[in-house]
Design a protein around this motif. Structure first.
Motif, short mmCIF file in Angstrom:
data_model
loop_
_atom_site.label_atom_id
_atom_site.label_comp_id
_atom_site.label_asym_id
_atom_site.label_seq_id
_atom_site.Cartn_x
_atom_site.Cartn_y
_atom_site.Cartn_z
N ALA A 22 0.94 -1.11 -0.03
CA ALA A 22 -0.08 0.02 -0.18
C ALA A 22 1.14 1.12 0.16
O ALA A 22 1.87 1.34 0.68
CB ALA A 22 -0.91 0.17 1.27
N TYR A 50 -6.32 -0.69 -7.23
CA TYR A 50 -5.99 -1.96 -6.75
C TYR A 50 -4.98 -2.41 -7.96
O TYR A 50 -5.40 -2.13 -9.11
CB TYR A 50 -6.80 -2.75 -6.27
N HIS A 105 -4.79 5.75 -1.56
CA HIS A 105 -3.76 4.81 -1.82
C HIS A 105 -3.90 3.88 -2.90
O HIS A 105 -4.94 3.51 -3.32
CB HIS A 105 -3.60 3.90 -0.45
N HIS A 112 -3.33 -0.22 -3.68
CA HIS A 112 -3.22 -1.42 -3.00
C HIS A 112 -3.01 -2.60 -4.14
O HIS A 112 -3.49 -2.49 -4.99
CB HIS A 112 -4.50 -1.74 -2.34
#
Length: 148
Positions: free
Chosen positions: A32, A44, A81, A83
């Motif tokens: 992350a 992601y 973020h 991931h």
């Protein structure tokens, strides 16, 4: 229902995520890192190497991870973020609910900044997991015991 997080598409994004927080679990490794985009944007990525299995196995793991991320990131993901889930050998046999619990725990650790120590190089300077080249004979072109 919250929007699904978007997927990473560029190699540079995966490499950048590798410099972030790393949390290892039995079925996967979570990376992350802040993405520098809109503070609410979550993205992601999924990586499964050939060491894990053939294409059928790898695609099955990726499908499971994708569903897992779609279900859990909107509620537990780190806002702003990227991931990345890296598949591990035991990931395909693990129960979906077990994986979900592990992902929630990994996201909580990442949120608290309690990642695992970074992977470094071993003292010899070779990357971990790589073999040393075969020793060569007197002329440097064949192994010592070749031709015996």
């Amino acid at each position: 229902m919250p929007n699904r997080p978007s997927g990473l598409s560029r190699r540079a994004d995966y490499l950048a995520a590798n410099r972030g927080v790393r949390v290892a679990r039995p079925g996967f490794v979570l990376l992350a890192r802040p993405n520098g985009l809109d503070p609410q944007t979550m993205r992601y990525g999924i990586t499964v190497t050939k060491k894990i299995g053939n294409a059928v196995v790898r695609n099955r793991i990726k499908r499971r991870f994708r569903e897992l991320l779609w279900a859990i990131l909107p509620e537990c993901g780190l806002a702003g973020h990227d991931h990345v889930l890296i598949g591990r050998d035991g990931g395909v046999e693990r129960d979906f609910e077990t994986l979900a619990g592990e992902l929630r725990a990994a996201l909580n650790r990442a949120r608290d900044g309690k990642g695992d120590p970074p992977r470094g190089r071993n003292p010899r300077g070779n990357a971990r997991g790589r073999r040393k080249p075969a020793t060569t004979g007197q002329h440097g072109n064949a192994p010592k015991d070749a031709g015996r």
